[in-house]
Design an enzyme around this catalytic site. Structure first.
Site, PDB file in Angstrom:
ATOM      1  N   GLY A  53       0.751  -1.252   0.000  1.00  0.00           N
ATOM      2  CA  GLY A  53       0.000   0.000   0.000  1.00  0.00           C
ATOM      3  C   GLY A  53       0.777   1.296   0.000  1.00  0.00           C
ATOM      4  N   TRP A  55       1.965   2.985  -2.634  1.00  0.00           N
ATOM      5  CA  TRP A  55       1.450   3.905  -3.654  1.00  0.00           C
ATOM      6  C   TRP A  55       0.075   4.426  -3.239  1.00  0.00           C
ATOM      7  CZ3 TRP A  55       2.785   3.142  -9.501  1.00  0.00           C
ATOM      8  CH2 TRP A  55       4.183   3.144  -9.650  1.00  0.00           C
ATOM      9  N   ASP A  73      -5.856  -5.752  -4.881  1.00  0.00           N
ATOM     10  CA  ASP A  73      -4.758  -6.711  -4.809  1.00  0.00           C
ATOM     11  C   ASP A  73      -5.312  -8.026  -4.281  1.00  0.00           C
ATOM     12  OD1 ASP A  73      -1.396  -6.209  -4.658  1.00  0.00           O
ATOM     13  OD2 ASP A  73      -2.155  -8.080  -3.854  1.00  0.00           O
ATOM     14  N   ASP A  92      -8.555 -11.123  -7.579  1.00  0.00           N
ATOM     15  CA  ASP A  92      -7.712 -11.301  -8.755  1.00  0.00           C
ATOM     16  C   ASP A  92      -8.156 -10.336  -9.850  1.00  0.00           C
ATOM     17  OD1 ASP A  92      -6.546 -12.125 -11.156  1.00  0.00           O
ATOM     18  OD2 ASP A  92      -6.630 -14.255 -10.616  1.00  0.00           O
ATOM     19  N   ASP A 114       2.031  -0.958  -9.890  1.00  0.00           N
ATOM     20  CA  ASP A 114       3.399  -1.252  -9.459  1.00  0.00           C
ATOM     21  C   ASP A 114       3.521  -2.734  -9.123  1.00  0.00           C
ATOM     22  OD1 ASP A 114       6.042  -0.392  -8.889  1.00  0.00           O
ATOM     23  OD2 ASP A 114       5.615  -0.446  -6.743  1.00  0.00           O
ATOM     24  N   LYS A 154       4.728  -0.747 -14.090  1.00  0.00           N
ATOM     25  CA  LYS A 154       6.090  -1.276 -13.966  1.00  0.00           C
ATOM     26  C   LYS A 154       6.291  -2.411 -14.969  1.00  0.00           C
ATOM     27  CE  LYS A 154       7.285  -3.493 -10.067  1.00  0.00           C
ATOM     28  NZ  LYS A 154       7.669  -3.346  -8.654  1.00  0.00           N
TER      29      LYS A 154
END
Length: 198
Positions: A53, A55, A73, A92, A114, A154
């Site tokens: 957490g 970000w 997440d 998911d 990320d 990312k």
């Protein structure tokens, strides 16, 4: 995240803990925000693969009570990551039910991802897993970003960076790769940015 391969906490990790963030990755987002003006008050932001957490915490601080952060997440966020304008969806990201839940809060001004794959140490497998995450994040950007919105994800280098950039150039007025200073020098990660969704 294979953090056990890094022995001592470096400058960025220590700074993160002292400033109340769960992980050093926060400075990557901070640097991109400073350079590209990603986050503005009142924005609705989607944080994909958000746990623990960092970000999400940065986004909440930056929005300062305005707008909304929707974080998703498989794993829960750290206990102290909370805000009145935070919506956390555990599940998911590839599941239709999760996509439907997220979509209810859109369209988004900014989508960030990320997420790192569970790394195996096998570069080929890890790169492929990273690319799967990038494809998933781009799907969210295509489906749920408003016109003019921005996106960052990312990616592991030596993956199909050029192919992804080509896709992003078709979707955004500007797209580029960017390696923030807070990335470890030996790290293979970098970020792709799309600014101004067409």
């Amino acid at each position: 995240m294979g953090s056990n391969s890094y022995e001592k906490p470096d400058f960025w990790s220590r700074k993160a803990f002292s400033e109340g963030y769960p992980a050093r990755s926060v400075y990557k987002l901070k640097e991109m925000d400073e350079k590209f003006g990603l986050i503005k008050k009142g924005y609705t932001v989607l944080d994909l693969g958000a746990a623990p957490g960092s970000w999400t915490t940065f986004l909440l601080r930056k929005l300062d009570g305005s707008g909304r952060v929707v974080s998703c997440d498989l794993n829960p966020l750290a206990k102290d990551v909370k805000g009145d304008n935070l919506v956390f969806i555990q599940g998911d990201l590839n599941e239709a039910s999760v996509r439907d839940q997220i979509k209810q809060y859109g369209p988004f001004d900014l989508v960030v991802c990320d997420a790192a794959p569970l790394t195996t140490g096998n570069r080929t497998v890890d790169t492929a897993r990273s690319e799967g995450l990038v494809e998933m994040a781009i799907w969210y950007a295509q489906s749920m970003l408003r016109t003019g919105g921005s996106f960052t994800v990312k990616i592991f280098q030596n993956g199909d960076q050029q192919g992804f950039l080509k896709t992003l150039r078709g979707m955004f007025t500007s797209a580029r790769g960017f390696k923030p200073e807070a990335c470890r020098s030996e790290s293979f990660e970098t970020y792709l940015l799309g600014i101004g969704k067409k």
